[in-house]
Design a protein around this motif. Structure first.
Motif, mmCIF file in Angstrom:
data_model
loop_
_atom_site.group_PDB
_atom_site.id
_atom_site.type_symbol
_atom_site.label_atom_id
_atom_site.label_comp_id
_atom_site.label_asym_id
_atom_site.label_seq_id
_atom_site.Cartn_x
_atom_site.Cartn_y
_atom_site.Cartn_z
ATOM 1 N N MET A 128 0.849 -1.191 0.000
ATOM 2 C CA MET A 128 0.000 0.000 0.000
ATOM 3 C C MET A 128 0.887 1.245 0.000
ATOM 4 S SD MET A 128 -2.977 -1.320 0.127
ATOM 5 C CE MET A 128 -3.356 -3.083 0.196
ATOM 6 N N PRO A 129 0.365 2.403 -0.397
ATOM 7 C CA PRO A 129 1.129 3.645 -0.246
ATOM 8 C C PRO A 129 1.655 3.731 1.192
ATOM 9 C CG PRO A 129 -0.875 4.048 -1.494
ATOM 10 C CD PRO A 129 -0.959 2.623 -1.006
ATOM 11 N N GLY A 130 2.936 4.030 1.366
ATOM 12 C CA GLY A 130 3.546 4.070 2.692
ATOM 13 C C GLY A 130 4.152 2.751 3.133
ATOM 14 N N ASP A 174 -4.146 0.788 -2.405
ATOM 15 C CA ASP A 174 -5.276 0.663 -1.468
ATOM 16 C C ASP A 174 -6.635 0.734 -2.173
ATOM 17 O OD1 ASP A 174 -4.544 3.282 -2.005
ATOM 18 O OD2 ASP A 174 -4.854 4.005 0.037
ATOM 19 N N PRO A 219 5.698 0.048 -2.064
ATOM 20 C CA PRO A 219 4.388 0.636 -2.365
ATOM 21 C C PRO A 219 4.001 0.474 -3.835
ATOM 22 C CG PRO A 219 6.041 2.357 -2.023
ATOM 23 C CD PRO A 219 6.690 1.052 -1.650
ATOM 24 N N ALA A 258 1.436 2.012 -6.559
ATOM 25 C CA ALA A 258 0.630 3.224 -6.718
ATOM 26 C C ALA A 258 -0.850 2.872 -6.656
ATOM 27 C CB ALA A 258 0.964 3.899 -8.054
ATOM 28 N N ASP A 259 -1.597 3.561 -5.807
ATOM 29 C CA ASP A 259 -3.049 3.368 -5.723
ATOM 30 C C ASP A 259 -3.416 1.963 -5.220
ATOM 31 O OD1 ASP A 259 -5.424 4.735 -6.100
ATOM 32 O OD2 ASP A 259 -5.738 3.988 -8.144
#
Ligand code: VGL
Ligand code: ZN
Length: 212
Positions: A19-21, A30, A25, A27-28
């Protein structure tokens, strides 16, 4: 056609690490969670996968002197992309996303736990020899048709889809329930390989309409 005992939803690596973070990660990444939550009730059978690496795993750039993430290295089993550290066993980065709602999931397959071998595929590790047991499990359960979703489209989803086809399953990838990493054209290449192998590609709205 759905809610059929011969079909299963396979949810690939919906973990904080992607997920972002997260450690690696996407991209997108989540954005797949609400889509998967919408389609999950269509399936009586579901399997989740979880990327599950030891900290000294061969796929981490930091475990190779002088190497940087996203460079490649030739290992005994072939080319390996070196990744930032991600999904280390027992860490929050390796946890499944807390908002994922697939309560009927019957099995969680962990993969990538052998230090010297990566495993993008939920079926066969990167040495192309060691199995995770998933093929035998699904066949023992009478499951013949798989719907794949999750992260990342061009790595774990695509490798799992190709191995599932090789094992004789009908395979459909739910495109908007996936997101890709796309390293040097890997996303387009993955879709080409999947199409050539007979993997079907659908949108979640089509599935929901069929089931309605
Ligand atoms: C994945 C790279 C490394 C994935 C896992 O889930 O697609 N990609 N480990
Ligand atoms: Zn990994």
């Amino acid at each position: 056609m759905l809610q059929d005992a011969s079909q299963a939803l396979i949810v690939i690596d919906v973990q904080y690490g992607f997920m972002p973070g997260g450690g690696l990660p996407v991209a997108d990444g989540d954005a797949v969670v609400p889509v998967i939550n919408r389609i999950a009730p269509l399936f009586a059978n579901a399997v989740l996968t979880q990327d599950w690496h030891p900290a000294d795993h061969v796929s981490f750039a930091r475990n190779h002197a002088g190497m940087q993430p996203y460079q490649t290295l030739t290992l005994p089993y072939g080319e390996q992309v070196l990744w930032p550290m991600h999904c280390v066993q027992g860490t929050p980065d390796a946890a499944l996303h807390a908002d994922l709602q697939v309560p009927q999931a019957q099995l969680i397959i962990r993969k990538g736990f052998h230090r010297d071998v990566d495993s993008y595929s939920a079926f066969v590790e990167a040495d192309r020899q060691t199995t995770t047991g998933l093929e035998a499990y699904l066949k023992a359960r009478g499951i013949r048709s798989l719907y794949l979703c999750g992260l990342a489209t061009d790595y774990c989803v695509a490798w799992s889809a190709l191995d599932a086809r090789a094992a004789g399953f009908e395979v459909t990838v739910v495109e908007d329930a996936c997101r890709g990493i796309d390293l040097e054209g890997s996303l387009a290449r993955a879709w080409e390989q999947m199409a050539a192998a007979g993997v079907q590609r659908v949108q979640s709205a089509e599935l929901l309409a069929t089931a309605a």
